[in-house]
Enzyme design. Structure first.
Site, PDB file in Angstrom:
ATOM      1  N   LYS A 112       0.819  -1.218   0.000  1.00  0.00           N
ATOM      2  CA  LYS A 112       0.000   0.000   0.000  1.00  0.00           C
ATOM      3  C   LYS A 112       0.851   1.266   0.000  1.00  0.00           C
ATOM      4  O   LYS A 112       0.400   2.308  -0.455  1.00  0.00           O
ATOM      5  CB  LYS A 112      -0.963  -0.034   1.180  1.00  0.00           C
ATOM      6  CG  LYS A 112      -2.019  -1.118   0.987  1.00  0.00           C
ATOM      7  CD  LYS A 112      -3.025  -1.185   2.109  1.00  0.00           C
ATOM      8  CE  LYS A 112      -4.131  -2.165   1.799  1.00  0.00           C
ATOM      9  NZ  LYS A 112      -3.698  -3.595   1.900  1.00  0.00           N
TER      10      LYS A 112
HETATM   11  C1  PLP Z   1      -4.357  -4.684   1.301  1.00  0.00           C
HETATM   12  C2  PLP Z   1      -3.553  -5.922   1.133  1.00  0.00           C
HETATM   13  C3  PLP Z   1      -3.917  -6.919   0.206  1.00  0.00           C
HETATM   14  C4  PLP Z   1      -5.184  -6.858  -0.627  1.00  0.00           C
HETATM   15  O1  PLP Z   1      -5.140  -5.872  -1.614  1.00  0.00           O
HETATM   16  P1  PLP Z   1      -6.514  -5.401  -2.339  1.00  0.00           P
HETATM   17  O2  PLP Z   1      -6.108  -4.265  -3.205  1.00  0.00           O
HETATM   18  O3  PLP Z   1      -7.420  -4.955  -1.202  1.00  0.00           O
HETATM   19  O4  PLP Z   1      -7.062  -6.549  -3.071  1.00  0.00           O
HETATM   20  C5  PLP Z   1      -3.072  -8.017   0.046  1.00  0.00           C
HETATM   21  N1  PLP Z   1      -1.950  -8.147   0.787  1.00  0.00           N
HETATM   22  C6  PLP Z   1      -1.571  -7.216   1.705  1.00  0.00           C
HETATM   23  C7  PLP Z   1      -0.345  -7.442   2.497  1.00  0.00           C
HETATM   24  C8  PLP Z   1      -2.349  -6.070   1.906  1.00  0.00           C
HETATM   25  O5  PLP Z   1      -1.969  -5.154   2.807  1.00  0.00           O
END
Ligand code: PLP
Length: 462
Positions: A112
């Protein structure tokens, strides 16, 4: 300035520019913003470039109407300057034609950061240009909150409130949030569940008088700017391998995997997008059986994927229906009412052209962490492991590369890694004092009125 316009998936909001999309998040008709037309990007514009240069080449198509090239470049460069790996999203081979795309080298050790570090800077710049203020409120099960704090902490004209369920996030996750030294960061340890926290956030937004009074906004994955920023690593990874790949994506809210569809629609050749879910398999069921139906969220070893609904799927449905906003609006209304929709055959067929989906439970997740460690000596986090397990279910094709998106650093989820391998993954050096830093948070009962009063007082004092 003129630039690309954005429209709502539900067809009842006026078209607007990138800065409006960035600051608003959700469209006023409840839909998600999408570009009016997808810009076309040739891989030759990406090949041989640094990650930051590639990000600029992609993002200028979306943001160019509201930000100058110099502004965009400055924000992208400073966003990625703080990453632990200068390649930002390195690709490592862990088996024959099997690669990990490491997306966890940012400040909070999860993918993120890649979008939010850019988003925060553009957000502050857009606010400064308009002379406004904003209050960002987020509910988090761990990763989103820390990434939002790392992206927005210390920025002018923004107050950040992050609510985590008290005692239900890992200690590393909590400390990454509560040890921020910035005075515009406010942590709430909610004495309830993640669902309680999310329900309060929804209520705060629904209270339009309150929302307007503090300029409430969100930076969650429904924000199109995040999708645009995440599409970049699909380009850079493909450019490195010089051939189309199958991308395997650990999926929760469908944002990261939809960024792959966005890249395809911008002209990138991708073999297939594989949606990898944990036991919260709403997306695997929707894609394999044609019924999109909310279940009950279960706690798993990959908590950032423990979701009941996958908000960004609305974007894929909009595209798969031939951009039929009337159908999308009705389908989402049906889903809100019945928690279930049956996908029409034409929509299913359009989705099947790009997506495949597999579900992996906790037992197999642990077995996969163990197997990868035994075969390669590498420690992978449980979210990445869900995707590696899904990749293992694909037919072996000696000529077609598979790229697993590795979304978190193993040190962020040490308990699962230790259970699987007996090893405790070390934190990167800059975080080794995390356990000695002072924590700041306020515990609140799960009550909208209490949270609202807390926010109002802090915003007034800022
Ligand atoms: C948020 C997250 C996901 C999922 O991503 P999306 O865009 O919500 O599908 C997968 N792995 C980790 C470590 C995350 O923080």
């Amino acid at each position: 300035m003129t630039g690309l316009r954005f429209i709502s998936t539900r067809g009842q909001a006026p078209a607007c520019g990138f800065a409006d999309v960035l600051l608003a998040g959700l469209a006023p008709d409840g839909g998600l913003y999408m570009p009016e037309a997808w810009p076309q990007i040739d891989l030759s514009e990406i090949a041989g470039k640094s990650y930051a240069e590639a990000a600029f080449a992609v993002l200028k198509h979306f943001a160019g109407g509201d930000f100058t090239d110099a502004e965009l470049k400055a924000d992208i460069d400073s966003a990625y300057a703080g990453f632990d790996d200068a390649r930002i999203a390195p690709l490592v081979e862990i088996g024959p034609n099997l690669f990990l795309l490491e997306l966890f080298h940012g400040p909070t050790l999860a993918f993120k950061d890649i979008a939010l570090q850019v988003l925060g800077r553009l957000f502050a710049r857009a606010l400064a240009k308009r002379g406004g203020r904003a209050t960002v409120v987020a509910a988090t099960s761990g990763d989103t909150g820390s990434a939002a704090i790392a992206a927005l902490g210390g920025l002018a004209n923004i107050e950040v409130f992050v609510m985590h369920p008290k005692g239900r996030v890992s200690e590393v996750q909590r400390r990454q949030m509560t040890t921020s030294a910035h005075t515009n960061v406010h942590n709430i340890a909610l004495e309830g569940s993640f669902d309680d926290a999310q329900a309060i956030v929804k209520d705060l937004f629904a209270d339009t008088v309150f929302a307007a009074s503090v300029h409430l906004t969100a930076v969650n994955s429904i924000n199109f700017a995040r999708i645009a920023a995440q599409s970049v690593y699909y380009f850079t990874a493909t450019a490195q391998l010089e051939k189309p790949a199958t991308f395997v994506v650990p999926t929760g809210n469908f944002g990261d995997v939809f960024a792959g569809e966005a890249a395809m629609r911008m002209g990138l050749a991708i073999e297939k997008l594989v949606v990898a879910t944990n036991a919260n398999d709403i997306m695997a069921r929707a894609l394999n059986e044609g019924v999109y139906e909310a279940g009950r969220a279960q706690h798993t070893l990959s908590p950032s994927m423990d979701i009941q609904v996958a908000s960004n799927f609305e974007r894929a449905l909009f595209e798969a229906s031939g951009r039929d906003a009337d159908w999308t609006r009705r389908a989402m209304a049906d889903f809100a009412r019945d928690k279930r929709i049956v996908l029409p055959a034409s929509v299913r067929a359009a989705l099947a052209e790009r997506y495949e989906a597999f579900r992996t439970d906790d037992t197999e997740t642990l077995a996969t962490i163990r197997l990868v460690h035994a075969e390669t000596g590498r420690l992978i986090d449980p979210h990445t492991a869900v995707a590696v397990a899904a990749a293992g279910r694909l037919p072996i094709d000696a000529f077609k590369p598979k790229i697993v998106l590795s979304t978190a650093h193993p040190a962020k989820f040490p308990d699962a890694v230790r259970e699987a391998t007996g090893q405790i993954p070390p934190l990167p050096p800059r975080l080794t004092d995390l356990f000695n830093r002072e924590e700041k948070m306020t515990a609140l009962a799960p009550d909208k009125g209490l949270v609202q009063a807390y926010i109002t007082a802090r915003v007034a004092a800022s």
